[in-house]
Motif scaffolding. Structure first.
Motif, PDB file in Angstrom:
ATOM      1  N   ILE A  11       0.927  -1.224   0.292  1.00 16.25           N
ATOM      2  CA  ILE A  11       0.107  -0.154   0.139  1.00 16.25           C
ATOM      3  C   ILE A  11       0.627   1.150   0.093  1.00 16.25           C
ATOM      4  N   LEU A  12       0.871   2.124  -1.385  1.00 14.04           N
ATOM      5  CA  LEU A  12       1.745   3.293  -0.748  1.00 14.04           C
ATOM      6  C   LEU A  12       1.130   4.463  -0.744  1.00 14.04           C
ATOM      7  N   SER A  41      -4.652  -1.184  -6.838  1.00 17.11           N
ATOM      8  CA  SER A  41      -3.706  -2.184  -5.277  1.00 17.11           C
ATOM      9  C   SER A  41      -3.524  -1.856  -4.316  1.00 17.11           C
ATOM     10  N   ASN A  42      -2.681  -0.736  -5.014  1.00 17.23           N
ATOM     11  CA  ASN A  42      -1.497   0.533  -3.621  1.00 17.23           C
ATOM     12  C   ASN A  42      -2.175   1.567  -3.289  1.00 17.23           C
ATOM     13  N   VAL A  43      -3.723   1.683  -2.728  1.00 15.35           N
ATOM     14  CA  VAL A  43      -4.150   2.627  -2.285  1.00 15.35           C
ATOM     15  C   VAL A  43      -4.987   1.550  -1.484  1.00 15.35           C
ATOM     16  N   ALA A  44      -4.927   2.157   0.528  1.00 12.95           N
ATOM     17  CA  ALA A  44      -6.142   1.688   0.805  1.00 12.95           C
ATOM     18  C   ALA A  44      -7.574   1.517   1.209  1.00 12.95           C
ATOM     19  N   GLU A  45      -8.061   0.551   0.784  1.00 14.78           N
ATOM     20  CA  GLU A  45      -9.843   0.567   0.986  1.00 14.78           C
ATOM     21  C   GLU A  45     -10.150   1.839   1.556  1.00 14.78           C
ATOM     22  N   ASP A  46      -9.718   2.039   2.765  1.00 15.97           N
ATOM     23  CA  ASP A  46     -10.321   3.274   3.024  1.00 15.97           C
ATOM     24  C   ASP A  46     -11.031   4.580   2.454  1.00 15.97           C
ATOM     25  N   PHE A  47      -9.728   4.506   2.079  1.00 11.52           N
ATOM     26  CA  PHE A  47      -9.439   5.955   1.081  1.00 11.52           C
ATOM     27  C   PHE A  47     -10.930   5.775  -0.630  1.00 11.52           C
ATOM     28  N   PHE A  48     -11.718   4.368  -0.187  1.00 11.34           N
ATOM     29  CA  PHE A  48     -12.586   4.342  -1.319  1.00 11.34           C
ATOM     30  C   PHE A  48     -14.099   4.925  -0.370  1.00 11.34           C
ATOM     31  N   ASP A  49     -14.294   4.471   0.876  1.00 12.46           N
ATOM     32  CA  ASP A  49     -14.887   5.109   1.809  1.00 12.46           C
ATOM     33  C   ASP A  49     -15.334   6.369   1.916  1.00 12.46           C
ATOM     34  N   LEU A  76     -10.324  10.284   4.153  1.00 10.41           N
ATOM     35  CA  LEU A  76      -9.065   9.816   4.239  1.00 10.41           C
ATOM     36  C   LEU A  76      -8.423  10.604   2.366  1.00 10.41           C
ATOM     37  N   ALA A  77      -9.592  10.135   1.515  1.00  9.15           N
ATOM     38  CA  ALA A  77      -9.376  10.341  -0.372  1.00  9.15           C
ATOM     39  C   ALA A  77      -9.052  12.096  -0.379  1.00  9.15           C
ATOM     40  N   GLY A  78     -10.013  12.371   0.889  1.00  8.62           N
ATOM     41  CA  GLY A  78     -10.409  14.419   0.511  1.00  8.62           C
ATOM     42  C   GLY A  78      -8.912  14.630   1.298  1.00  8.62           C
ATOM     43  N   ASP A  79      -8.309  14.352   2.304  1.00  8.51           N
ATOM     44  CA  ASP A  79      -6.910  14.183   3.595  1.00  8.51           C
ATOM     45  C   ASP A  79      -6.509  14.448   2.211  1.00  8.51           C
ATOM     46  N   ILE A  80      -5.733  12.913   1.169  1.00  9.78           N
ATOM     47  CA  ILE A  80      -4.710  12.734   0.627  1.00  9.78           C
ATOM     48  C   ILE A  80      -4.644  13.606  -0.374  1.00  9.78           C
ATOM     49  N   LEU A  81      -5.541  13.393  -1.142  1.00  7.97           N
ATOM     50  CA  LEU A  81      -5.910  14.519  -2.715  1.00  7.97           C
ATOM     51  C   LEU A  81      -6.157  15.676  -2.546  1.00  7.97           C
ATOM     52  N   GLN A  82      -6.162  16.047  -1.815  1.00  7.27           N
ATOM     53  CA  GLN A  82      -6.211  17.574  -1.158  1.00  7.27           C
ATOM     54  C   GLN A  82      -4.237  18.289  -0.542  1.00  7.27           C
ATOM     55  N   LYS A  83      -3.886  16.939  -0.408  1.00 14.37           N
ATOM     56  CA  LYS A  83      -2.028  17.433  -0.207  1.00 14.37           C
ATOM     57  C   LYS A  83      -1.501  17.370  -1.417  1.00 14.37           C
ATOM     58  N   PHE A  84      -2.329  16.340  -2.649  1.00 18.00           N
ATOM     59  CA  PHE A  84      -1.535  16.592  -3.677  1.00 18.00           C
ATOM     60  C   PHE A  84      -1.474  17.569  -4.590  1.00 18.00           C
ATOM     61  N   THR A  85      -2.954  18.424  -4.521  1.00 18.55           N
ATOM     62  CA  THR A  85      -3.243  19.390  -4.640  1.00 18.55           C
ATOM     63  C   THR A  85      -2.628  20.573  -4.113  1.00 18.55           C
ATOM     64  N   ASN A  86      -2.004  20.977  -2.548  1.00 20.33           N
ATOM     65  CA  ASN A  86      -1.309  21.642  -2.282  1.00 20.33           C
ATOM     66  C   ASN A  86       0.150  21.673  -2.576  1.00 20.33           C
ATOM     67  N   TYR A  87       0.774  20.245  -3.344  1.00 19.54           N
ATOM     68  CA  TYR A  87       2.407  20.411  -3.510  1.00 19.54           C
ATOM     69  C   TYR A  87       2.054  20.157  -4.949  1.00 19.54           C
ATOM     70  N   GLY A  88       0.890  20.187  -6.117  1.00 18.25           N
ATOM     71  CA  GLY A  88       1.431  21.025  -7.286  1.00 18.25           C
ATOM     72  C   GLY A  88       1.333  19.180  -7.884  1.00 18.25           C
ATOM     73  N   VAL A  89       0.985  18.257  -6.888  1.00 19.45           N
ATOM     74  CA  VAL A  89       1.544  17.144  -8.019  1.00 19.45           C
ATOM     75  C   VAL A  89      -0.095  16.518  -8.697  1.00 19.45           C
ATOM     76  N   GLN A  90      -0.265  16.202  -9.676  1.00 23.05           N
ATOM     77  CA  GLN A  90      -0.599  15.524  -9.920  1.00 23.05           C
ATOM     78  C   GLN A  90      -0.607  13.896 -10.445  1.00 23.05           C
ATOM     79  N   ILE A  91      -2.344  13.617 -10.468  1.00 21.63           N
ATOM     80  CA  ILE A  91      -2.658  11.526  -9.881  1.00 21.63           C
ATOM     81  C   ILE A  91      -3.598  11.299 -10.233  1.00 21.63           C
ATOM     82  N   ALA A  92      -3.192   9.678 -11.047  1.00 22.29           N
ATOM     83  CA  ALA A  92      -4.061   9.028 -11.718  1.00 22.29           C
ATOM     84  C   ALA A  92      -3.998   7.919 -11.054  1.00 22.29           C
ATOM     85  N   LEU A  93      -5.081   7.783 -10.848  1.00 20.87           N
ATOM     86  CA  LEU A  93      -5.455   5.835  -9.671  1.00 20.87           C
ATOM     87  C   LEU A  93      -5.872   5.575 -10.668  1.00 20.87           C
TER      88      LEU A  93
END
Length: 124
Positions: free
Chosen positions: A21-22, A50-58, A63-80
């Protein structure tokens, strides 16, 4: 963790593969961004479902909002990349739809679609 860089012009996308899990919490997301930014000078990332915690999708866990906010704050684009149709949550489906309308976060079925989305989304 295995990282492959796909480059088109100035656009570099890190394709990350791992048996672990990443993205399990906010700190693991920050650590992943730091490694890819400093070791590979990459601001666009593909991570498999498969590298994302299952809680992310609940979405109730936030968790999804908290993690994706960090990506946005740091200007990193992500595709799951994965099969997100397996989730029955209407709020998650709406969330995924809204993300896919933007240029920061994508939820896509395969790596090729993810590469296309990230390369055309601008940035580095």
């Amino acid at each position: 963790m295995n990282v492959t860089i796909d480059q088109k012009g100035d656009s570099k996308v890190a394709i990350v593969k791992s048996s672990e899990i990443l993205l399990g919490d906010v700190q693991s997301a920050l650590d992943l961004m730091a490694v890819l930014r400093y070791d590979h000078e990459c601001h666009k990332i593909i991570v498999h479902q498969s590298n994302v915690a299952e809680d992310f999708f609940d979405l109730k866990t936030r968790l999804a909002g908290d993690i994706l906010q960090k990506f946005t704050n740091y200007g990193v684009q992500i595709a799951l990349v994965g099969d997100f149709e397996a989730y029955n949550s209407k709020s998650l489906r709406d969330f995924i739809y809204e993300c896919n309308q933007g240029r920061q976060v994508f939820f896509l079925k395969d790596e090729e679609a993810a590469l296309q989305a990230l390369h055309r989304s601008g940035g580095q």
